[in-house]
Design a protein around this motif. Structure first.
Motif, PDB file in Angstrom:
ATOM      1  N   ILE A 114     -97.583 -84.152  50.942  1.00 51.68           N
ATOM      2  CA  ILE A 114     -95.822 -85.364  50.743  1.00 51.68           C
ATOM      3  C   ILE A 114     -96.036 -86.321  51.458  1.00 51.68           C
ATOM      4  O   ILE A 114     -96.134 -85.741  52.458  1.00 51.68           O
TER       5      ILE A 114
ATOM      6  N   VAL B 112     -93.574 -88.481  41.548  1.00 55.30           N
ATOM      7  CA  VAL B 112     -92.793 -87.357  40.898  1.00 55.30           C
ATOM      8  C   VAL B 112     -93.250 -87.092  39.411  1.00 55.30           C
ATOM      9  O   VAL B 112     -93.228 -88.415  39.234  1.00 55.30           O
TER      10      VAL B 112
ATOM     11  N   ASP C  65     -86.982 -88.536  38.625  1.00 57.09           N
ATOM     12  CA  ASP C  65     -86.843 -87.871  39.540  1.00 57.09           C
ATOM     13  C   ASP C  65     -86.436 -88.989  40.879  1.00 57.09           C
ATOM     14  O   ASP C  65     -87.474 -89.922  40.695  1.00 57.09           O
TER      15      ASP C  65
ATOM     16  N   VAL D  98     -90.177 -90.060  46.906  1.00 56.45           N
ATOM     17  CA  VAL D  98     -89.869 -89.556  48.354  1.00 56.45           C
ATOM     18  C   VAL D  98     -89.871 -91.259  48.850  1.00 56.45           C
ATOM     19  O   VAL D  98     -90.661 -91.805  48.801  1.00 56.45           O
TER      20      VAL D  98
ATOM     21  N   PHE E  89     -86.579 -86.607  49.216  1.00 58.29           N
ATOM     22  CA  PHE E  89     -86.830 -85.998  48.280  1.00 58.29           C
ATOM     23  C   PHE E  89     -86.137 -85.024  47.179  1.00 58.29           C
ATOM     24  O   PHE E  89     -85.157 -84.679  48.058  1.00 58.29           O
TER      25      PHE E  89
ATOM     26  N   VAL F 279     -89.636 -82.463  44.441  1.00 62.47           N
ATOM     27  CA  VAL F 279     -91.485 -83.013  44.360  1.00 62.47           C
ATOM     28  C   VAL F 279     -92.560 -81.919  44.556  1.00 62.47           C
ATOM     29  O   VAL F 279     -92.323 -80.886  45.399  1.00 62.47           O
TER      30      VAL F 279
END
Length: 204
Positions: A10, A16, A20, A23, A43, A47
């Protein structure tokens, strides 16, 4: 003993699911200025490599914190699904009750590309029924979803049968095709409908 990491990292470039939240990572501590390094990270709960709990799609369903920890450390097997999902292959596998089935679709290599979210194989009801017959507790895919479209019938069918879902496994799942192993898929201890997880396979 061989350990295979099945988790995407991540970071601010992590893609994503369409719609959504992206991040966002902001520095909140500078070593030279503050004497320490720290970050604020924002996030969505789905994710990267993550686990869906029933509450993600089922009204009144269990959230991650309602699920016993032992369900995230289970015997598992991996099926080749590069030509699509096949209920017959699920029926033919040997898997302990409460175990996990991972599916290698080949989509993991496209994780950072737009077609990852557009052209992926999806599960069908016959596969779900086969997984229920096998008394599987957890499934995982190296794709962004087990569904196409907006109604999410496979999510609802799997989660409605208390089968947890791991999505966005890394391309490394290819190394596990045809093998039996121990799956360790520990989500963040969030009291929500899902959470990112560190997912690894441990082979003898």
């Amino acid at each position: 003993m061989n350990i295979v990491d099945l988790t995407h990292p991540i970071n601010s470039q992590t893609p994503v699911y369409p719609g959504d939240p992206a991040v966002e990572i902001v520095s909140s501590g500078d070593l030279d200025k503050d004497g320490f390094v720290d970050h604020k990270v924002s996030f969505g709960t789905h994710v990267g490599t993550h686990i869906d709990a029933p509450a993600h799609m089922i009204k009144g369903g269990k959230q991650l914190n309602d699920i016993m920890l032992r369900r995230f450390i289970v015997p598992a097997v991996c099926i080749d699904a590069t030509t699509g999902f096949d209920a017959n292959l699920i029926d033919a596998i040997e898997i302990k009750e409460g175990g996990a089935v991972l599916f290698y679709t080949g989509m993991g290599q496209y994780f950072t590309q737009p077609n990852y979210w557009e052209n992926y194989p999806v599960m069908d009801q016959k596969c779900v029924e086969a997984l229920v017959r096998k008394k599987v507790s957890l499934i995982g895919v190296d794709a962004g979803s087990v569904d196409s479209g907006e109604d999410f019938p496979m999510h609802k069918s799997l989660l409605g049968n208390d089968i947890l879902i791991i999505e966005n496994l890394s391309q490394s799942v290819q190394e596990l095709v045809g093998q039996h192993f121990e799956l360790i898929a520990l989500p963040l201890k969030l009291e929500f409908d899902g959470a990112p997880a560190r997912v690894v396979a441990r082979l003898a």
